[in-house]
Design a protein around this motif. Structure first.
Motif, PDB file in Angstrom:
ATOM      1  N   LYS A   1       1.871 -10.538  -4.583  1.00 13.82           N
ATOM      2  CA  LYS A   1       2.833 -10.608  -5.695  1.00 13.82           C
ATOM      3  C   LYS A   1       2.205 -10.091  -6.986  1.00 13.82           C
ATOM      4  N   ILE A   2       0.966 -10.489  -7.239  1.00 12.22           N
ATOM      5  CA  ILE A   2       0.261 -10.048  -8.451  1.00 12.22           C
ATOM      6  C   ILE A   2       0.112  -8.534  -8.464  1.00 12.22           C
ATOM      7  N   ALA A   3      -0.294  -7.975  -7.316  1.00  9.16           N
ATOM      8  CA  ALA A   3      -0.468  -6.520  -7.213  1.00  9.16           C
ATOM      9  C   ALA A   3       0.833  -5.798  -7.524  1.00  9.16           C
TER      10      ALA A   3
ATOM     11  N   GLU B   1      -7.417  -2.375 -10.762  1.00 12.62           N
ATOM     12  CA  GLU B   1      -7.305  -3.749 -10.249  1.00 12.62           C
ATOM     13  C   GLU B   1      -6.446  -3.812  -8.983  1.00 12.62           C
ATOM     14  N   VAL B   2      -5.346  -3.069  -8.979  1.00  7.75           N
ATOM     15  CA  VAL B   2      -4.478  -3.050  -7.793  1.00  7.75           C
ATOM     16  C   VAL B   2      -5.211  -2.388  -6.630  1.00  7.75           C
ATOM     17  N   ALA B   3      -5.925  -1.298  -6.918  1.00 10.84           N
ATOM     18  CA  ALA B   3      -6.685  -0.615  -5.859  1.00 10.84           C
ATOM     19  C   ALA B   3      -7.737  -1.547  -5.262  1.00 10.84           C
ATOM     20  N   GLU B   4      -8.437  -2.283  -6.131  1.00 13.88           N
ATOM     21  CA  GLU B   4      -9.449  -3.228  -5.663  1.00 13.88           C
ATOM     22  C   GLU B   4      -8.819  -4.340  -4.825  1.00 13.88           C
ATOM     23  N   LEU B   5      -7.661  -4.788  -5.270  1.00 14.56           N
ATOM     24  CA  LEU B   5      -6.966  -5.869  -4.571  1.00 14.56           C
ATOM     25  C   LEU B   5      -6.495  -5.428  -3.193  1.00 14.56           C
ATOM     26  N   LEU B   6      -5.981  -4.198  -3.113  1.00 12.09           N
ATOM     27  CA  LEU B   6      -5.415  -3.704  -1.853  1.00 12.09           C
ATOM     28  C   LEU B   6      -6.462  -3.132  -0.912  1.00 12.09           C
TER      29      LEU B   6
ATOM     30  N   LYS C   1       0.832  -1.208   0.000  1.00  4.01           N
ATOM     31  CA  LYS C   1       0.000   0.000   0.000  1.00  4.01           C
ATOM     32  C   LYS C   1       0.864   1.256   0.000  1.00  4.01           C
ATOM     33  N   PHE C   2       1.913   1.219   0.807  1.00  4.69           N
ATOM     34  CA  PHE C   2       2.831   2.363   0.859  1.00  4.69           C
ATOM     35  C   PHE C   2       3.447   2.622  -0.514  1.00  4.69           C
ATOM     36  N   LEU C   3       3.857   1.554  -1.180  1.00  5.31           N
ATOM     37  CA  LEU C   3       4.467   1.662  -2.506  1.00  5.31           C
ATOM     38  C   LEU C   3       3.460   2.205  -3.520  1.00  5.31           C
ATOM     39  N   TYR C   4       2.239   1.718  -3.422  1.00  6.05           N
ATOM     40  CA  TYR C   4       1.183   2.142  -4.351  1.00  6.05           C
ATOM     41  C   TYR C   4       0.814   3.607  -4.137  1.00  6.05           C
ATOM     42  N   LYS C   5       0.640   4.002  -2.847  1.00  2.00           N
ATOM     43  CA  LYS C   5       0.208   5.377  -2.526  1.00  2.00           C
ATOM     44  C   LYS C   5       1.274   6.408  -2.850  1.00  2.00           C
ATOM     45  N   ASN C   6       2.538   6.033  -2.659  1.00  2.68           N
ATOM     46  CA  ASN C   6       3.611   7.009  -2.816  1.00  2.68           C
ATOM     47  C   ASN C   6       4.328   6.890  -4.155  1.00  2.68           C
ATOM     48  N   ALA C   7       4.991   5.782  -4.389  1.00  3.95           N
ATOM     49  CA  ALA C   7       5.803   5.665  -5.604  1.00  3.95           C
ATOM     50  C   ALA C   7       4.960   5.631  -6.870  1.00  3.95           C
TER      51      ALA C   7
ATOM     52  N   GLN D   1      -8.513  11.479 -13.730  1.00  2.17           N
ATOM     53  CA  GLN D   1      -9.799  11.112 -13.151  1.00  2.17           C
ATOM     54  C   GLN D   1      -9.691   9.794 -12.371  1.00  2.17           C
ATOM     55  N   VAL D   2      -9.018   8.824 -12.945  1.00  7.98           N
ATOM     56  CA  VAL D   2      -8.857   7.519 -12.292  1.00  7.98           C
ATOM     57  C   VAL D   2      -8.053   7.654 -11.000  1.00  7.98           C
ATOM     58  N   LEU D   3      -6.965   8.419 -11.047  1.00  8.41           N
ATOM     59  CA  LEU D   3      -6.142   8.614  -9.853  1.00  8.41           C
ATOM     60  C   LEU D   3      -6.934   9.291  -8.735  1.00  8.41           C
ATOM     61  N   ARG D   4      -7.790  10.250  -9.117  1.00 10.63           N
ATOM     62  CA  ARG D   4      -8.588  10.944  -8.105  1.00 10.63           C
ATOM     63  C   ARG D   4      -9.603   9.998  -7.470  1.00 10.63           C
ATOM     64  N   VAL D   5     -10.282   9.212  -8.268  1.00  9.21           N
ATOM     65  CA  VAL D   5     -11.289   8.285  -7.725  1.00  9.21           C
ATOM     66  C   VAL D   5     -10.623   7.229  -6.842  1.00  9.21           C
ATOM     67  N   ILE D   6      -9.438   6.769  -7.268  1.00  8.16           N
ATOM     68  CA  ILE D   6      -8.698   5.789  -6.451  1.00  8.16           C
ATOM     69  C   ILE D   6      -8.320   6.406  -5.108  1.00  8.16           C
ATOM     70  N   TYR D   7      -7.874   7.663  -5.145  1.00  6.89           N
ATOM     71  CA  TYR D   7      -7.533   8.353  -3.897  1.00  6.89           C
ATOM     72  C   TYR D   7      -8.743   8.427  -2.970  1.00  6.89           C
ATOM     73  N   LEU D   8      -9.899   8.793  -3.524  1.00  6.87           N
ATOM     74  CA  LEU D   8     -11.120   8.886  -2.718  1.00  6.87           C
ATOM     75  C   LEU D   8     -11.563   7.509  -2.247  1.00  6.87           C
ATOM     76  N   PHE D   9     -11.372   6.507  -3.081  1.00 16.13           N
ATOM     77  CA  PHE D   9     -11.753   5.127  -2.751  1.00 16.13           C
ATOM     78  C   PHE D   9     -10.988   4.615  -1.527  1.00 16.13           C
ATOM     79  N   ARG D  10      -9.698   4.983  -1.436  1.00 16.76           N
ATOM     80  CA  ARG D  10      -8.898   4.458  -0.330  1.00 16.76           C
ATOM     81  C   ARG D  10      -8.879   5.380   0.889  1.00 16.76           C
ATOM     82  N   THR D  11      -9.433   6.593   0.757  1.00 21.35           N
ATOM     83  CA  THR D  11      -9.385   7.523   1.897  1.00 21.35           C
ATOM     84  C   THR D  11     -10.756   7.862   2.471  1.00 21.35           C
TER      85      THR D  11
END
Length: 587
Positions: free
Chosen positions: A453-455, A569-574, A370-376, A497-507
């Motif tokens: 691993k898949i994520a 897919e990664v957002a859904e998985l995590l 999650k840290f890698l996904y949110k930051n990097a 748009q996708v990045l914004r929705v993902i941000y809202l989805f996880r926060t």
């Protein structure tokens, strides 16, 4: 080198003592057998810590009183405060429990460890315990040779208890024989000077034996044989409590930051408790006599009185420290601070301590991913399309963001990948593979690690696609072709748009609302391939773009839609509510 020299000197001293005083052999053999029994006990209970016990400890640390009670109960049950410490360090490292919760467990473990004295004083020294020990060892060894992990664990527990009781028997017999030749009570020292002297001796014995429980058993058997005075035995018990902190410190030297913090808490607690017991040893002894009369402990039953004294001063220590747990946590967090060099390119949750238990490993892997996904990944993708992260998470309309973001970032995706992603990604894969090879995982746990691993592989693919997109996007800024730039702005708009929705989805708390939006965006990504191709064909027919530009647009259209699908897919998985590893993770 220093440790080796000390170890060799201790071996020489032991050999000399055994040579010149053969009567000492039985006592030392008893200590060795008892320590071996404790090792087997710990190994046996390890087999039963991968499930209900871990879940119990995780759930019992949200309140101080619950964590202290859990630590006391579990330690009393498994007779191993060191095993509780190992589990606690692993869980703190993985972020499963807070440092305050871990401190509560350690405080409770100190209370739970006092049951060893009660077991020895009330049971081990009252009956011919060797008669019970032998069957335990026999059946324990039979079970330990079975293939079943549960039977092996049960066998080690039985054998461990057997050797533990046999060690007590040999120590008691040794002191009985020893007393016929040498009377150690002639070396008794009365008064407060004696208290200080025997406390120091208790510390040294515990450092040598590396076990406060073994030290306490030694004191109890010597006291039972009349080889030490009761007052001196009380001081030895205090010394054993203080001495065990030295073993904790030595064990934490190669530990991670969580281990050092926990060892610090252990040190502070035991020293404060020991000092209180030393200062008030005589009032406490009087209080023990008062309680002994109430519960009908004989005035001359000094072993039970010692067990009661040991419990009382540990309980008092916990009661005194409870109000200061939060302050102690703050102090330890500041004193044992993470290294300044541990930047975004270093793992935050992965360390050797988490590999002790599957739940801790999975939790650490999820948090690290999650840290890698949110930051990097978030930074690399946003920079690849020349959009600031602050704009993505803002309330600005996406059209306005695209309109105002006309400056080329000239970002080096490869450099960002090596600096902020590759090292952590490699460590995640290493820990995941190690866990699957070395830990006993259930099918569900193994699938959870496979999902991780898949994520991570999908994130690598996202970065590769972002690198290709960035190259062509950068080129489009220099070609001054309005139609070409409009197409790339369309790509930028979709990704933003996708990045914004993902941000809202996880926060945001209402994640279902954004989960539906992500699902719709994923479906649109498939449809967009055909629609975008039509618009590119139209530009070619009108000669508004060259064949080379068209080729880049076709490729980037595919890349953008692939990125969108994989990001979702990664957002859904995590962050999704899948029946997977995330049952172990607080989302």
């Amino acid at each position: 080198m220093f440790k080796k020299i000390v170890f060799i000197l201790l071996l020489i001293a032991l050999a000399v003592a055994l040579y010149f005083n053969p009567n000492f052999e039985t006592i030392t053999a008893g200590i060795a057998i008892l320590l071996f029994g404790m090792v087997l006990l710990e190994e046996g209970f390890q087999a039963f810590t991968r499930g209900p016990l871990q879940n119990f400890l995780k759930k019992a640390t949200n309140k101080v009183y619950k964590s202290i009670t859990a630590g006391a109960f579990v330690t009393a049950l498994i007779q191993s405060s060191s095993l509780v410490s190992i589990i606690t360090i692993s869980f703190i490292s993985a972020g499963l429990i807070s440092l305050a919760g871990g401190i509560g467990l350690i405080f409770g473990a100190n209370i739970g460890s006092t049951t060893t004295a009660w077991l020895v004083a009330g049971f081990g020294l009252k009956i011919k315990i060797s008669a019970l020990a032998m069957p335990m060892i026999i059946f324990g060894l039979i079970f330990s040779f079975q293939k079943s992990g549960t039977l092996k664990g049960l066998g080690n527990i039985l054998a461990g208890l057997g050797f533990f009781f046999l060690g007590i028997f040999f120590m008691k017999e040794g002191f009985d024989v020893f007393s016929q030749h040498i009377d150690l009570t002639q070396y008794a020292v009365s008064g407060f000077l004696g208290v200080l002297l025997y406390t120091f001796i208790g510390i040294i014995i515990t450092i040598v034996l590396q076990s406060s429980a073994a030290s306490l058993v030694l004191v109890l058997t010597a006291l039972s044989a009349g080889q030490i005075e009761y007052e001196n035995a009380l001081a030895l018990a205090i010394g054993a409590n203080i001495g065990t902190t030295i073993t904790a410190i030595l064990g934490s030297l190669k530990s991670n930051i969580a281990g050092k913090r926990l060892a610090g808490a252990h040190l502070i607690f035991n020293i404060i408790t020991g000092l209180i017991a030393l200062i008030f040893i005589y009032p406490l002894a009087t209080f023990v006599n008062f309680l002994s009369d109430l519960v009908h402990i004989a005035p001359t039953d000094y072993t039970l009185k010692l067990a009661l004294f040991h419990t009382i001063f540990n309980v008092i220590g916990v009661l005194i420290m409870i109000p200061f747990i939060q302050k102690l946590e703050s102090f330890l967090l500041k004193f044992f601070n993470e290294k300044n060099s541990k930047d975004i390119n270093d793992p935050k949750y992965l360390n050797e301590a988490v590999l002790k238990y599957p739940d801790a490993t999975i939790s650490a892997l999820v948090k690290e991913t999650k840290f890698l996904y949110k930051n990097a990944v978030f930074e690399i993708v946003s920079h690849a399309v020349n959009i600031h992260r602050e704009d993505i998470i803002s309330n600005l309309k996406i059209k306005k963001i695209i309109k105002k973001s006309t400056k080329n970032f000239n970002v080096d995706i490869d450099n960002l990948y090596y600096k902020k992603f590759k090292l952590i990604y490699g460590e995640i894969l290493r820990y995941a593979t190690t866990a699957q090879n070395d830990l006993k995982l259930s099918k569900k746990q193994n699938n959870s690690i496979t999902d991780i691993k898949i994520a991570n592989r999908k994130m690598v693919e996202i970065i590769k696609d972002a690198r290709e997109l960035n190259k062509n996007l950068t080129r489009s800024f220099t070609l001054e072709n309005k139609d070409l730039l409009n197409e790339y702005n369309s790509f930028r708009k979709k990704l933003t748009q996708v990045l914004r929705v993902i941000y809202l989805f996880r926060t945001e708390e209402k994640s279902k609302k954004y989960a539906e939006k992500l699902d719709n965006l994923k479906k649109k990504a498939k449809e967009n391939i055909r629609q975008s191709n039509k618009s590119i064909d139209k530009l070619i027919r009108k000669n508004l773009i060259s064949a080379e530009m068209a080729s880049s647009l076709f490729n980037d259209n595919t890349n953008v839609n692939d990125m969108i699908k994989k990001l979702i897919e990664v957002a859904e998985l995590l962050y999704g509510n899948k029946d997977s590893l995330f049952d172990n993770e607080e989302l």
